[in-house]
Design a protein around this motif. Structure first.
Motif, PDB file in Angstrom:
ATOM      1  N   VAL A 246      -4.352  -1.320  -2.743  1.00  0.00           N
ATOM      2  CA  VAL A 246      -3.051  -1.721  -4.039  1.00  0.00           C
ATOM      3  C   VAL A 246      -1.685  -0.835  -3.888  1.00  0.00           C
ATOM      4  O   VAL A 246      -2.530   0.473  -3.657  1.00  0.00           O
ATOM      5  N   ILE A 247      -0.305  -0.903  -2.738  1.00  0.00           N
ATOM      6  CA  ILE A 247       0.495   0.390  -2.894  1.00  0.00           C
ATOM      7  C   ILE A 247       0.959   0.205  -4.122  1.00  0.00           C
ATOM      8  O   ILE A 247       2.250  -1.259  -4.460  1.00  0.00           O
ATOM      9  N   ASP A 248       1.716   1.080  -4.896  1.00  0.00           N
ATOM     10  CA  ASP A 248       2.505   1.219  -6.364  1.00  0.00           C
ATOM     11  C   ASP A 248       1.566   0.490  -7.229  1.00  0.00           C
ATOM     12  O   ASP A 248       0.917   0.535  -7.402  1.00  0.00           O
ATOM     13  N   ASN A 249       2.518  -0.986  -7.162  1.00  0.00           N
ATOM     14  CA  ASN A 249       1.988  -2.053  -8.072  1.00  0.00           C
ATOM     15  C   ASN A 249       1.917  -3.440  -7.661  1.00  0.00           C
ATOM     16  O   ASN A 249       1.010  -4.076  -8.266  1.00  0.00           O
ATOM     17  N   LEU A 250       1.773  -2.881  -6.767  1.00  0.00           N
ATOM     18  CA  LEU A 250       1.573  -4.479  -5.653  1.00  0.00           C
ATOM     19  C   LEU A 250      -0.013  -4.590  -4.789  1.00  0.00           C
ATOM     20  O   LEU A 250      -0.042  -3.907  -3.725  1.00  0.00           O
TER      21      LEU A 250
END
Length: 399
Positions: A246-250
């Motif tokens: 997960v990078i940020d909310n993705l």
């Protein structure tokens, strides 16, 4: 009371010599690089290299790979130094193996057999073990005439063997039966894996690819905060590992795949194609390059050729030049006087090189030092988000 005896129970390192043929048009430094890689393979397998023999030829000798004089030179050294193993940097034909063994009277391995041996030692899962065993049997089949195999009898009893059947015919029949069995087992595992991939839902898939030992597993650990096995040896990773990142909310799925290498045995490529389904089905490839390796350009070509064979050459790809902390530009590598050394190479310098201009998008990082990792994450985030919004326009995840 008698003196206590101590015995060394550590496995004895086999002492090896390497043999390579330099073909027309092949530069001396290229031959050396090939044999350095072969030495790394021997070390990975648990051996130690004592000497290297090379010969420049128009083409390898059909009977003994190298010329008669060179073979005698190797024979003299092997006998005098009590060498255990001679390794050739190309695949030997059954007749070459037979002739060389007859002359040298020690264990002979070619590059393919050595790589298969390393894979056999590294395989952990049922799938990897099955794939390696299948490749080993396919390699062994045409070479049965040169060895007494003593294979474990899967079937026994009266009536199971034809009248007058020779040992080699019996072994060949059993190997063919085992190959059929292993292929069926792989088909079943492939079907199970396909079901698993379908059950992963709608997440975008990113696959790490690259030459062996370029730092893919270290990158996997860094991005996914997991503990994937990583060490400075060839083929440390055999089984494809998939992690949710997960990078940020993705969120997206990241897979770490087996490293590629030049002259990878054909049987092994075929058997591992199912493992590399993660590459074929990925939305984005992250091609990891060890920029500190003196021949990283050749390694890039090898990976691209393998991707082409897999039908994955045209996928959306990010080039990641790893190990910038160990990178020395070619012009500085030639300097002998320490005082002549220039300032360390900066990120700005790297971004102005042909590597950045010819491989867009390209990122320069050090996975171990965590250098420039945020830029890599930002680029990954942007690419994954673009695909996600195109494929799932009504998904509220990103908005």
């Amino acid at each position: 009371m008698g003196k206590q005896k101590f015995y060394d129970t550590a496995p004895k390192q086999e002492r090896a010599v390497l043999v390579g043929v330099a073909l027309p048009g092949e530069k001396a430094e290229q031959t050396k690089e090939y044999l350095d890689e072969l030495a790394f393979l021997v070390n990975t397998a648990g051996g130690v290299v004592e000497n290297v023999f090379t010969q420049r030829m128009q083409k390898p000798d059909r009977a003994t790979f190298v010329g008669t004089g060179k073979l005698e030179e190797i024979q003299t050294y092997v006998k005098a130094e009590e060498i255990d193993l001679v390794v050739f940097d190309d695949e030997l034909s059954p007749s070459q193996l037979r002739n060389i063994e007859r002359e040298l009277k020690v264990k002979i391995l070619d590059r393919s057999n050595l790589i298969l041996d390393i894979f056999a030692g590294r395989a952990q899962t049922a799938q990897a073990k099955t794939q390696v065993e299948l490749a080993q049997l396919q390699y062994l089949l045409p070479r049965l005439t040169r060895m007494w195999t003593h294979l474990e009898r899967q079937k026994g009893g009266i009536g199971m063997r034809g009248p007058g059947e020779s040992q080699i015919e019996s072994d060949r029949r059993m190997i063919l039966e085992k190959i059929t069995l292993l292929k069926e087992r792989l088909k079943l595992i492939d079907r199970q894996n396909e079901t698993q991939r379908k059950n992963r839902g709608q997440l975008i898939r990113v696959a790490l690819v690259g030459y062996t030992n370029v730092g893919k597993s270290t990158m996997m650990n860094m991005l996914s905060k997991s503990e994937v096995f990583a060490e400075n040896k060839l083929f440390a990773t055999l089984d494809t590992t998939v992690r949710k990142v997960v990078i940020d909310n993705l969120p997206f799925l990241l897979s770490d795949t087996v490293g590629f290498i030049r002259k990878l045995p054909h049987h092994l490529v075929e058997c591992f194609k199912s493992t590399l389904d993660e590459v074929r089905e990925a939305d984005i490839l992250v091609h990891v390059v060890d920029i500190s390796h003196p021949n990283f350009e050749d390694q890039i070509d090898t990976v691209n050729e393998t991707l082409k064979d897999l039908g994955a050459r045209d996928k959306d790809t990010i080039m990641v030049f790893n190990k910038i902390d160990a990178y020395v530009p070619p012009e500085q590598d030639q300097l002998v006087d320490v005082d002549e050394q220039k300032e360390p190479v900066t990120l700005a310098d790297l971004k102005n090189t042909w590597m950045a201009h010819h491989n867009a998008p390209a990122i320069f990082i050090s996975a171990t030092q965590k250098e420039n990792v945020e830029e890599l994450k930002a680029l990954l985030y942007g690419k994954v988000k673009d695909i996600h919004t195109t494929r799932y326009p009504y998904d509220k995840l990103l908005y």
